[in-house]
Motif scaffolding. Structure first.
Motif, PDB file in Angstrom:
ATOM      1  N   THR A 229       0.852  -1.189   0.000  1.00 40.48           N
ATOM      2  CA  THR A 229       0.000   0.000   0.000  1.00 40.48           C
ATOM      3  C   THR A 229       0.889   1.241   0.000  1.00 40.48           C
ATOM      4  O   THR A 229       2.107   1.159   0.223  1.00 40.48           O
ATOM      5  CB  THR A 229      -0.910   0.033   1.240  1.00 40.48           C
ATOM      6  OG1 THR A 229      -0.093   0.128   2.410  1.00 40.48           O
ATOM      7  CG2 THR A 229      -1.779  -1.217   1.303  1.00 40.48           C
ATOM      8  N   ALA A 230       0.288   2.396  -0.218  1.00 41.17           N
ATOM      9  CA  ALA A 230       1.058   3.633  -0.297  1.00 41.17           C
ATOM     10  C   ALA A 230       1.765   3.970   1.009  1.00 41.17           C
ATOM     11  O   ALA A 230       2.738   4.733   1.005  1.00 41.17           O
ATOM     12  CB  ALA A 230       0.146   4.789  -0.695  1.00 41.17           C
ATOM     13  N   ASP A 231       1.305   3.401   2.135  1.00 40.12           N
ATOM     14  CA  ASP A 231       1.974   3.657   3.411  1.00 40.12           C
ATOM     15  C   ASP A 231       2.804   2.462   3.882  1.00 40.12           C
ATOM     16  O   ASP A 231       3.186   2.388   5.055  1.00 40.12           O
ATOM     17  CB  ASP A 231       0.970   4.059   4.481  1.00 40.12           C
ATOM     18  CG  ASP A 231      -0.135   3.024   4.673  1.00 40.12           C
ATOM     19  OD1 ASP A 231      -0.141   2.015   3.934  1.00 40.12           O
ATOM     20  OD2 ASP A 231      -0.996   3.228   5.550  1.00 40.12           O
ATOM     21  N   GLY A 232       3.075   1.503   2.979  1.00 39.31           N
ATOM     22  CA  GLY A 232       4.029   0.449   3.280  1.00 39.31           C
ATOM     23  C   GLY A 232       3.481  -0.825   3.873  1.00 39.31           C
ATOM     24  O   GLY A 232       4.240  -1.637   4.411  1.00 39.31           O
ATOM     25  N   LYS A 233       2.175  -1.063   3.770  1.00 42.32           N
ATOM     26  CA  LYS A 233       1.611  -2.317   4.261  1.00 42.32           C
ATOM     27  C   LYS A 233       1.585  -3.346   3.130  1.00 42.32           C
ATOM     28  O   LYS A 233       1.223  -3.019   2.000  1.00 42.32           O
ATOM     29  CB  LYS A 233       0.190  -2.099   4.806  1.00 42.32           C
ATOM     30  CG  LYS A 233       0.139  -1.201   6.029  1.00 42.32           C
ATOM     31  CD  LYS A 233      -1.280  -1.037   6.525  1.00 42.32           C
ATOM     32  CE  LYS A 233      -1.322  -0.224   7.811  1.00 42.32           C
ATOM     33  NZ  LYS A 233      -0.784   1.136   7.635  1.00 42.32           N
ATOM     34  N   PRO A 234       1.979  -4.616   3.399  1.00 37.07           N
ATOM     35  CA  PRO A 234       2.044  -5.630   2.334  1.00 37.07           C
ATOM     36  C   PRO A 234       0.660  -5.991   1.808  1.00 37.07           C
ATOM     37  O   PRO A 234      -0.290  -6.141   2.577  1.00 37.07           O
ATOM     38  CB  PRO A 234       2.706  -6.823   3.020  1.00 37.07           C
ATOM     39  CG  PRO A 234       2.460  -6.625   4.484  1.00 37.07           C
ATOM     40  CD  PRO A 234       2.418  -5.146   4.707  1.00 37.07           C
ATOM     41  N   LEU A 235       0.551  -6.139   0.492  1.00 34.57           N
ATOM     42  CA  LEU A 235      -0.703  -6.523  -0.156  1.00 34.57           C
ATOM     43  C   LEU A 235      -0.621  -7.901  -0.794  1.00 34.57           C
ATOM     44  O   LEU A 235      -1.528  -8.709  -0.669  1.00 34.57           O
ATOM     45  CB  LEU A 235      -1.078  -5.492  -1.229  1.00 34.57           C
ATOM     46  CG  LEU A 235      -1.661  -4.169  -0.773  1.00 34.57           C
ATOM     47  CD1 LEU A 235      -1.881  -3.258  -1.977  1.00 34.57           C
ATOM     48  CD2 LEU A 235      -2.987  -4.395  -0.048  1.00 34.57           C
ATOM     49  N   ALA A 236       0.467  -8.174  -1.523  1.00 36.27           N
ATOM     50  CA  ALA A 236       0.586  -9.439  -2.241  1.00 36.27           C
ATOM     51  C   ALA A 236       2.033  -9.663  -2.632  1.00 36.27           C
ATOM     52  O   ALA A 236       2.851  -8.737  -2.624  1.00 36.27           O
ATOM     53  CB  ALA A 236      -0.294  -9.431  -3.499  1.00 36.27           C
ATOM     54  N   GLU A 237       2.346 -10.911  -2.968  1.00 33.54           N
ATOM     55  CA  GLU A 237       3.670 -11.231  -3.503  1.00 33.54           C
ATOM     56  C   GLU A 237       3.592 -12.503  -4.339  1.00 33.54           C
ATOM     57  O   GLU A 237       2.670 -13.308  -4.178  1.00 33.54           O
ATOM     58  CB  GLU A 237       4.697 -11.389  -2.386  1.00 33.54           C
ATOM     59  CG  GLU A 237       4.478 -12.576  -1.460  1.00 33.54           C
ATOM     60  CD  GLU A 237       5.608 -12.700  -0.443  1.00 33.54           C
ATOM     61  OE1 GLU A 237       6.553 -13.475  -0.709  1.00 33.54           O
ATOM     62  OE2 GLU A 237       5.537 -12.020   0.597  1.00 33.54           O
ATOM     63  N   TRP A 238       4.527 -12.639  -5.259  1.00 30.69           N
ATOM     64  CA  TRP A 238       4.566 -13.837  -6.078  1.00 30.69           C
ATOM     65  C   TRP A 238       5.971 -14.036  -6.629  1.00 30.69           C
ATOM     66  O   TRP A 238       6.778 -13.101  -6.696  1.00 30.69           O
ATOM     67  CB  TRP A 238       3.566 -13.788  -7.220  1.00 30.69           C
ATOM     68  CG  TRP A 238       3.762 -12.684  -8.213  1.00 30.69           C
ATOM     69  CD1 TRP A 238       4.527 -12.701  -9.334  1.00 30.69           C
ATOM     70  CD2 TRP A 238       3.188 -11.380  -8.174  1.00 30.69           C
ATOM     71  NE1 TRP A 238       4.465 -11.508  -9.998  1.00 30.69           N
ATOM     72  CE2 TRP A 238       3.646 -10.674  -9.299  1.00 30.69           C
ATOM     73  CE3 TRP A 238       2.308 -10.740  -7.278  1.00 30.69           C
ATOM     74  CZ2 TRP A 238       3.264  -9.355  -9.567  1.00 30.69           C
ATOM     75  CZ3 TRP A 238       1.939  -9.441  -7.552  1.00 30.69           C
ATOM     76  CH2 TRP A 238       2.409  -8.757  -8.677  1.00 30.69           C
ATOM     77  N   ALA A 239       6.263 -15.296  -6.980  1.00 32.38           N
ATOM     78  CA  ALA A 239       7.561 -15.626  -7.548  1.00 32.38           C
ATOM     79  C   ALA A 239       7.688 -15.006  -8.918  1.00 32.38           C
ATOM     80  O   ALA A 239       6.711 -14.879  -9.659  1.00 32.38           O
ATOM     81  CB  ALA A 239       7.754 -17.138  -7.617  1.00 32.38           C
ATOM     82  N   ALA A 240       8.892 -14.610  -9.272  1.00 26.00           N
ATOM     83  CA  ALA A 240       9.140 -13.990 -10.564  1.00 26.00           C
ATOM     84  C   ALA A 240      10.468 -14.480 -11.115  1.00 26.00           C
ATOM     85  O   ALA A 240      11.235 -15.143 -10.427  1.00 26.00           O
ATOM     86  CB  ALA A 240       9.160 -12.466 -10.432  1.00 26.00           C
ATOM     87  N   GLN A 241      10.724 -14.159 -12.372  1.00 22.84           N
ATOM     88  CA  GLN A 241      11.978 -14.516 -12.989  1.00 22.84           C
ATOM     89  C   GLN A 241      12.616 -13.265 -13.573  1.00 22.84           C
ATOM     90  O   GLN A 241      11.922 -12.360 -14.026  1.00 22.84           O
ATOM     91  CB  GLN A 241      11.771 -15.561 -14.091  1.00 22.84           C
ATOM     92  CG  GLN A 241      11.168 -16.848 -13.554  1.00 22.84           C
ATOM     93  CD  GLN A 241      11.524 -18.047 -14.401  1.00 22.84           C
ATOM     94  OE1 GLN A 241      12.158 -17.913 -15.432  1.00 22.84           O
ATOM     95  NE2 GLN A 241      11.137 -19.211 -13.932  1.00 22.84           N
ATOM     96  N   PRO A 242      13.946 -13.183 -13.528  1.00 22.91           N
ATOM     97  CA  PRO A 242      14.612 -11.971 -14.009  1.00 22.91           C
ATOM     98  C   PRO A 242      14.441 -11.788 -15.504  1.00 22.91           C
ATOM     99  O   PRO A 242      14.179 -12.781 -16.215  1.00 22.91           O
ATOM    100  CB  PRO A 242      16.072 -12.215 -13.637  1.00 22.91           C
ATOM    101  CG  PRO A 242      16.216 -13.695 -13.581  1.00 22.91           C
ATOM    102  CD  PRO A 242      14.890 -14.214 -13.117  1.00 22.91           C
ATOM    103  N   PRO A 243      14.561 -10.545 -16.019  1.00 27.71           N
ATOM    104  CA  PRO A 243      14.926  -9.364 -15.227  1.00 27.71           C
ATOM    105  C   PRO A 243      13.702  -8.729 -14.587  1.00 27.71           C
ATOM    106  O   PRO A 243      12.604  -8.949 -15.023  1.00 27.71           O
ATOM    107  CB  PRO A 243      15.511  -8.432 -16.286  1.00 27.71           C
ATOM    108  CG  PRO A 243      14.790  -8.807 -17.535  1.00 27.71           C
ATOM    109  CD  PRO A 243      14.533 -10.275 -17.444  1.00 27.71           C
TER     110      PRO A 243
END
Length: 243
Positions: A229-243
């Motif tokens: 969020t705009a004030d730094g609270k986590p919303l989501a995450e997922w695995a990714a590949q570079p770059p």
């Protein structure tokens, strides 16, 4: 065994939803399309706020303005012996700002890519612009992260060196990856830290992006993307590949 022969019709210009482009002199056919085709690898892409225009730039030093509906190339803006570092629309799409490797920020009329003015800013490898076009985020590893005034190229605010940075479009906060796993939000123009988020990473945070409505931001490394969020609270995450 019988053998079937297929008669092939004469090749025609293929148009996937676009009007056929004029052929060069002497040519009788074209397979595919030249629409939305960047000759080299693009170093920057930016949509206008209404989504009707797309600007692209690359190592050939040419900004290209495209019509997103037809794919037609509208205008070009070339700078010899230079590379387009970044470009962004501002003031509601009425202005286009571009930074080249020669260190100049150019203010262009986005309708035809006509230069209005330019200022000397310096050599950087990252370029972001506030919505009103007055501030530009420019980074050069390991020299640091700088906030510049686009009207004169002078520094407005500096923060410690980092691999990645982001700018809230409303010009309120600057985000900087000041450590391998820490992204800090700094108030503009005081440079006072407002909050920090942790992005555990072996390679360090390599990318930061902010939503156009200032409501959230993204941090990423070579293996994972996180949304906050705009004030730094986590919303989501997922695995990714570079770059």
């Amino acid at each position: 065994m019988s053998r079937t022969l297929f008669a092939l019709p004469m090749l025609a210009v293929v148009s996937f939803g676009f009007a056929a482009e004029p052929l060069p002199t002497g040519a009788i056919a074209r397979i595919g399309s030249v629409r939305l085709r960047q000759p080299d690898r693009p170093s920057t892409l930016a949509f206008s706020p209404d989504g009707k225009l797309l600007v692209s730039g690359g190592s050939d030093g040419i900004l290209r303005l495209w019509d997103t509906e037809s794919g037609e190339l509208r205008s070009i803006y070339p700078v010899r012996d230079s590379v387009v570092v970044g470009a962004a629309f501002a003031t509601g799409g009425k202005t286009l700002l571009a930074l080249y490797s020669d260190g100049d920020i150019r203010r262009l009329d986005p309708a035809k890519l006509v230069e209005r003015d330019r200022v000397k800013a310096g050599s950087f490898d990252t370029f972001r612009v506030s919505d009103d076009g007055t501030l530009a985020l420019a980074c050069q590893d390991p020299d640091g992260i700088h906030l510049l005034e686009t009207k004169n190229g002078l520094p407005r605010m500096d923060v410690p060196a980092g691999k990645a940075a982001g700018l809230f479009p409303d010009g309120s906060l600057l985000l900087a990856a000041v450590g391998p796993e820490t992204v800090t939000a700094y108030e503009i123009p005081s440079a006072k830290p407002r909050f920090s988020v942790q992005h555990p990473s072996k390679s360090g945070v390599t990318a930061i992006a902010v939503a156009v409505d200032n409501s959230k931001f993204l941090t990423a490394d070579d293996a994972r993307v996180r949304i906050w969020t705009a004030d730094g609270k986590p919303l989501a995450e997922w695995a990714a590949q570079p770059p």
